[in-house]
Scaffold this motif. Structure first.
Motif, PDB file in Angstrom:
ATOM      1  N   ASP A 294      11.393  31.354  48.164  1.00  0.00           N
ATOM      2  CA  ASP A 294      11.293  30.235  47.217  1.00  0.00           C
ATOM      3  C   ASP A 294       9.849  29.849  46.942  1.00  0.00           C
ATOM      4  OD1 ASP A 294      14.031  30.093  47.090  1.00  0.00           O
ATOM      5  OD2 ASP A 294      14.214  28.283  48.320  1.00  0.00           O
ATOM      6  N   VAL A 295       8.950  30.147  47.886  1.00  0.00           N
ATOM      7  CA  VAL A 295       7.576  29.643  47.769  1.00  0.00           C
ATOM      8  C   VAL A 295       6.519  30.747  47.802  1.00  0.00           C
ATOM      9  CG1 VAL A 295       8.083  27.351  48.669  1.00  0.00           C
ATOM     10  CG2 VAL A 295       7.557  29.200  50.272  1.00  0.00           C
ATOM     11  N   MET A 296       6.922  31.966  48.134  1.00  0.00           N
ATOM     12  CA  MET A 296       5.978  33.093  48.162  1.00  0.00           C
ATOM     13  C   MET A 296       6.589  34.258  47.398  1.00  0.00           C
ATOM     14  SD  MET A 296       4.531  32.950  52.112  1.00  0.00           S
ATOM     15  CE  MET A 296       6.157  32.699  52.852  1.00  0.00           C
ATOM     16  N   LYS A 297       5.857  34.811  46.477  1.00  0.00           N
ATOM     17  CA  LYS A 297       6.390  35.873  45.635  1.00  0.00           C
ATOM     18  C   LYS A 297       5.740  37.229  45.901  1.00  0.00           C
ATOM     19  CE  LYS A 297       9.271  33.142  43.678  1.00  0.00           C
ATOM     20  NZ  LYS A 297      10.711  33.254  44.025  1.00  0.00           N
ATOM     21  N   THR A 298       4.987  37.311  47.006  1.00  0.00           N
ATOM     22  CA  THR A 298       4.394  38.585  47.398  1.00  0.00           C
ATOM     23  C   THR A 298       4.693  38.844  48.862  1.00  0.00           C
ATOM     24  OG1 THR A 298       2.576  38.358  45.814  1.00  0.00           O
ATOM     25  CG2 THR A 298       2.271  39.926  47.612  1.00  0.00           C
ATOM     26  N   LEU A 299       5.189  40.027  49.145  1.00  0.00           N
ATOM     27  CA  LEU A 299       5.440  40.419  50.527  1.00  0.00           C
ATOM     28  C   LEU A 299       4.537  41.617  50.820  1.00  0.00           C
ATOM     29  CD1 LEU A 299       8.938  40.518  52.166  1.00  0.00           C
ATOM     30  CD2 LEU A 299       6.999  41.805  53.024  1.00  0.00           C
ATOM     31  N   ASN A 300       3.490  41.368  51.590  1.00  0.00           N
ATOM     32  CA  ASN A 300       2.499  42.399  51.891  1.00  0.00           C
ATOM     33  C   ASN A 300       2.980  43.244  53.077  1.00  0.00           C
ATOM     34  OD1 ASN A 300       0.188  41.560  50.008  1.00  0.00           O
ATOM     35  ND2 ASN A 300       0.729  39.646  51.025  1.00  0.00           N
ATOM     36  N   ASP A 301       3.225  44.494  52.785  1.00  0.00           N
ATOM     37  CA  ASP A 301       3.872  45.400  53.743  1.00  0.00           C
ATOM     38  C   ASP A 301       2.828  46.002  54.680  1.00  0.00           C
ATOM     39  OD1 ASP A 301       5.437  47.171  55.086  1.00  0.00           O
ATOM     40  OD2 ASP A 301       6.171  48.233  53.327  1.00  0.00           O
ATOM     41  N   THR A 302       2.415  45.213  55.677  1.00  0.00           N
ATOM     42  CA  THR A 302       1.386  45.662  56.621  1.00  0.00           C
ATOM     43  C   THR A 302       1.973  46.358  57.845  1.00  0.00           C
ATOM     44  OG1 THR A 302       1.471  43.449  57.577  1.00  0.00           O
ATOM     45  CG2 THR A 302      -0.264  43.872  55.972  1.00  0.00           C
ATOM     46  N   ARG A 303       3.186  45.982  58.228  1.00  0.00           N
ATOM     47  CA  ARG A 303       3.859  46.553  59.411  1.00  0.00           C
ATOM     48  C   ARG A 303       2.924  46.560  60.628  1.00  0.00           C
ATOM     49  NH1 ARG A 303       8.109  51.054  57.014  1.00  0.00           N
ATOM     50  NH2 ARG A 303       8.299  50.088  54.965  1.00  0.00           N
ATOM     51  N   HIS A 304       2.282  45.429  60.858  1.00  0.00           N
ATOM     52  CA  HIS A 304       1.259  45.353  61.895  1.00  0.00           C
ATOM     53  C   HIS A 304       1.825  45.145  63.296  1.00  0.00           C
ATOM     54  CE1 HIS A 304       2.062  41.336  60.271  1.00  0.00           C
ATOM     55  NE2 HIS A 304       1.858  40.903  61.495  1.00  0.00           N
ATOM     56  N   SER A 305       3.058  44.697  63.395  1.00  0.00           N
ATOM     57  CA  SER A 305       3.694  44.553  64.706  1.00  0.00           C
ATOM     58  C   SER A 305       5.196  44.559  64.490  1.00  0.00           C
ATOM     59  CB  SER A 305       3.254  43.252  65.402  1.00  0.00           C
ATOM     60  OG  SER A 305       3.694  42.123  64.665  1.00  0.00           O
ATOM     61  N   MET A 306       5.936  44.580  65.580  1.00  0.00           N
ATOM     62  CA  MET A 306       7.387  44.621  65.453  1.00  0.00           C
ATOM     63  C   MET A 306       8.026  43.473  66.220  1.00  0.00           C
ATOM     64  SD  MET A 306      10.090  47.701  66.278  1.00  0.00           S
ATOM     65  CE  MET A 306       9.273  48.845  65.163  1.00  0.00           C
ATOM     66  N   ASN A 307       9.030  42.878  65.603  1.00  0.00           N
ATOM     67  CA  ASN A 307       9.837  41.892  66.304  1.00  0.00           C
ATOM     68  C   ASN A 307      10.766  42.636  67.247  1.00  0.00           C
ATOM     69  OD1 ASN A 307       9.243  39.237  65.654  1.00  0.00           O
ATOM     70  ND2 ASN A 307      10.342  39.322  63.719  1.00  0.00           N
ATOM     71  N   VAL A 308      10.645  42.380  68.514  1.00  0.00           N
ATOM     72  CA  VAL A 308      11.549  42.996  69.495  1.00  0.00           C
ATOM     73  C   VAL A 308      12.221  41.868  70.263  1.00  0.00           C
ATOM     74  CG1 VAL A 308      11.762  44.536  71.475  1.00  0.00           C
ATOM     75  CG2 VAL A 308      10.036  45.006  69.717  1.00  0.00           C
ATOM     76  N   ALA A 309      13.517  41.992  70.426  1.00  0.00           N
ATOM     77  CA  ALA A 309      14.274  41.038  71.239  1.00  0.00           C
ATOM     78  C   ALA A 309      15.072  41.831  72.257  1.00  0.00           C
ATOM     79  CB  ALA A 309      15.190  40.185  70.359  1.00  0.00           C
ATOM     80  N   ALA A 310      15.706  41.132  73.158  1.00  0.00           N
ATOM     81  CA  ALA A 310      16.556  41.795  74.143  1.00  0.00           C
ATOM     82  C   ALA A 310      17.847  41.019  74.303  1.00  0.00           C
ATOM     83  CB  ALA A 310      15.851  41.912  75.489  1.00  0.00           C
ATOM     84  N   ILE A 311      18.936  41.745  74.498  1.00  0.00           N
ATOM     85  CA  ILE A 311      20.192  41.128  74.878  1.00  0.00           C
ATOM     86  C   ILE A 311      20.108  40.868  76.376  1.00  0.00           C
ATOM     87  CG2 ILE A 311      22.682  41.467  75.113  1.00  0.00           C
ATOM     88  CD1 ILE A 311      22.511  43.332  72.668  1.00  0.00           C
ATOM     89  N   VAL A 312      20.331  39.631  76.766  1.00  0.00           N
ATOM     90  CA  VAL A 312      20.209  39.267  78.179  1.00  0.00           C
ATOM     91  C   VAL A 312      21.452  38.509  78.624  1.00  0.00           C
ATOM     92  CG1 VAL A 312      17.688  39.114  78.012  1.00  0.00           C
ATOM     93  CG2 VAL A 312      19.075  37.041  77.740  1.00  0.00           C
ATOM     94  N   CYS A 313      21.687  38.543  79.922  1.00  0.00           N
ATOM     95  CA  CYS A 313      22.721  37.686  80.498  1.00  0.00           C
ATOM     96  C   CYS A 313      22.109  36.948  81.685  1.00  0.00           C
ATOM     97  CB  CYS A 313      23.954  38.475  80.920  1.00  0.00           C
ATOM     98  SG  CYS A 313      23.736  39.528  82.352  1.00  0.00           S
ATOM     99  N   GLY A 314      22.686  35.805  81.986  1.00  0.00           N
ATOM    100  CA  GLY A 314      22.175  35.011  83.083  1.00  0.00           C
ATOM    101  C   GLY A 314      22.387  35.688  84.422  1.00  0.00           C
TER     102      GLY A 314
END
Length: 318
Positions: A207-227
């Motif tokens: 809605d507020v930014m009309k440019t997506l700069n494709d730098t791929r400078h890092s990756m979002n990594v998550a993990a499935i965890v259990c207590g």
């Protein structure tokens, strides 16, 4: 039947992951688990006396016994095992294939095992997800060179590596939650953000930014965890621990594929909605990489782990 409360962020990808796990564990252990999938607001109402929770509260909720399983970004899990900080480093993964292989390999397993070591352990890591994949820089302008980022205020997560990555290229990092992107751009607090395609659209950045700069400078990594307490409550002889682990791995593998597919789908959405996907040239991406390379020497990381991860790109490890 054991109850498993699984809270997801208000992002479609996280909901699909929770539902996939519920399907897999019912297939592997019919009738043994009741998986209750809750949004943040639903969890707050039903289990937290109406007190709002965010993704930053997941570890605390697990520690308090209010939550059995969820996905947690590794940047947050690094508070429990600092070795996981390495996964936030810039240009660590050269491709999704390399990332998947490394995280499923011994180096990735070792990093997750570090979460469960010691008497003070809180969670057991079961499998990695991409959580939307590579980070880009959505912005109010096109970024063709690293010089274009000089002095630009960029929303990023509140962690040392994210901040120093942008400081290394002369930008001004502003630590804000990803959910605050739209408001921060609207009120002029930032002119750009550190986010992937999924986060960009889920939080109305389009809605507020009309440019997506494709730098791929890092990756979002998550993990499935259990207590840890939940894991310990499963009798070893029952085989249920193994089935929970197997269901989580199958779920993680599916989520990684969804993250990659969604990136391509959302790129098409950008085209359809008039959002420019601006790709840095190879030379400029190399310049970005070189500007941040010094972080590998100045940030405290587990010895040799980054090299082990990168070795998967050259088939040096299984």
């Amino acid at each position: 039947m054991k109850k498993v409360r699984w809270v997801h962020e208000p992002i479609e990808l996280f909901r699909r992951t929770a539902e996939k796990f519920a399907t897999e564990i019912e297939r592997l252990a019919p009738g043994e688990f009741e998986v209750e999938i809750l949004t943040l607001s639903e969890f707050a109402t039903q289990y937290n006396e109406g007190v709002a929770v965010s993704r930053n509260d997941f570890i605390t909720l697990i520690r308090e016994g209010k939550l059995e399983m969820c996905q947690v970004y590794t940047s947050k899990l690094a508070e429990l095992n600092s070795d996981l900080r390495v996964l936030d480093m810039p240009y660590l993964f050269s491709s999704y294939v390399e990332a998947g292989n490394a995280l499923a390999g011994q180096v990735g397993i070792d990093l997750l095992k570090g979460l469960f070591d010691g008497e003070d352990a809180v969670v057991r890591g079961l499998g990695y997800t991409f959580a939307g994949g590579y980070n880009m820089i959505p912005a109010t302008k096109e970024i063709d060179t690293t010089d274009d980022l000089l002095g630009v205020s960029i929303r990023c997560d509140d962690n040392e590596i994210a901040k120093k990555t942008f400081e290394a290229i002369g930008a001004t990092p502003v630590a804000l939650e990803v959910e605050q992107i739209k408001q921060a751009v609207t009120d002029g607090t930032v002119a750009a953000a550190d986010a992937n395609y999924t986060q960009f659209f889920a939080n109305e950045g389009d809605d507020v930014m009309k440019t997506l700069n494709d730098t791929r400078h890092s990756m979002n990594v998550a993990a499935i965890v259990c207590g840890k307490a939940f894991w310990k409550s499963l009798d070893k002889s029952s085989g249920l621990r193994g089935k929970i682990a197997d269901a989580a791995i199958l779920t993680a593998e599916a989520e990684q594929e969804w993250s990659v597919d969604e990136m391509f789908d959302l790129e098409i959405k950008c085209t359809n909605e008039g959002i420019t996907v601006n790709r840095m040239t190879t030379d400029e991406r190399t310049a970005f990489m070189q500007a941040t390379a010094g972080l590998y020497d100045t940030i405290s990381l587990p010895a040799g782990v980054a090299d082990r991860i990168r070795a998967y790109g050259t088939d040096a490890e299984e």
